[in-house]
Design an enzyme around this catalytic site. Structure first.
Site, PDB file in Angstrom:
ATOM      1  N   ASP A  35       0.823   1.301  29.197  1.00 38.37           N
ATOM      2  CA  ASP A  35       0.041   0.166  28.737  1.00 38.37           C
ATOM      3  C   ASP A  35       0.993  -0.966  28.356  1.00 38.37           C
ATOM      4  OD1 ASP A  35      -1.531  -1.558  26.763  1.00 38.37           O
ATOM      5  OD2 ASP A  35      -3.069  -0.110  27.354  1.00 38.37           O
ATOM      6  N   ASN A  97     -12.937   3.588  26.957  1.00 42.25           N
ATOM      7  CA  ASN A  97     -13.833   2.555  26.437  1.00 42.25           C
ATOM      8  C   ASN A  97     -14.833   2.206  27.545  1.00 42.25           C
ATOM      9  OD1 ASN A  97     -12.288   2.343  24.033  1.00 42.25           O
ATOM     10  ND2 ASN A  97     -10.822   1.073  25.126  1.00 42.25           N
ATOM     11  N   HIS A 110     -10.736   3.673  33.228  1.00 45.74           N
ATOM     12  CA  HIS A 110      -9.375   4.024  32.840  1.00 45.74           C
ATOM     13  C   HIS A 110      -9.413   4.872  31.581  1.00 45.74           C
ATOM     14  CE1 HIS A 110     -10.343   0.135  30.986  1.00 45.74           C
ATOM     15  NE2 HIS A 110      -9.463   0.396  30.025  1.00 45.74           N
ATOM     16  N   HIS A 112      -7.144   6.083  28.382  1.00 53.68           N
ATOM     17  CA  HIS A 112      -5.951   5.865  27.572  1.00 53.68           C
ATOM     18  C   HIS A 112      -5.490   7.222  27.052  1.00 53.68           C
ATOM     19  CE1 HIS A 112      -6.555   1.426  26.852  1.00 53.68           C
ATOM     20  NE2 HIS A 112      -7.798   1.775  27.152  1.00 53.68           N
TER      21      HIS A 112
END
Length: 127
Positions: A35, A97, A110, A112
């Protein structure tokens, strides 16, 4: 309201090689990279190579091979980044999210993977 897939999103552009990334791992179905605004000592994003907007879109519509490839790459990242429990490490948090309430910023699914420290409570205690 569902988010529509936008093939100009940053992750689609990374997959096409238009934008560089700090690649951690890759297979036929997924890509993992660091990230650019890490929230923990380990903060890696894992994205499918297919055009899926969210976790529920991916879970409902991806092929078995895509789901397996994505999941196995997640496990590989956890191991290589030293956060997997099998390696005797202290664990990690995996977050997807989704949509407006989930504060999804990029309309490409995606996950995390964050670790390297205690992550704190899952959600704020606010109402």
């Amino acid at each position: 309201m569902a988010l529509a897939y936008d093939d100009t999103n940053i992750f689609a552009r990374i997959l096409r090689g238009e934008i560089p990334c700090d690649k951690v791992a890759e297979n036929d179905h997924a890509l993992a990279f660091r990230d650019i605004r890490p929230q923990a000592p380990v903060h890696v994003l894992v994205i499918p190579k297919g055009a899926y907007v969210s976790f529920d879109d991916f879970a409902a519509n991806a092929s078995d091979a895509e789901i397996l490839g994505f999941t196995r790459l997640c496990a590989q990242v956890c191991m290589s980044e030293g956060v997997d429990l099998a390696g005797g490490n202290q664990g990690f948090r995996a977050v997807a999210n989704t949509g407006h309430h989930g504060v999804q910023e990029v309309p490409h699914y995606h996950l995390h993977i964050m670790g390297g420290r205690v992550m704190g409570p899952m959600l704020s205690r606010q109402g």
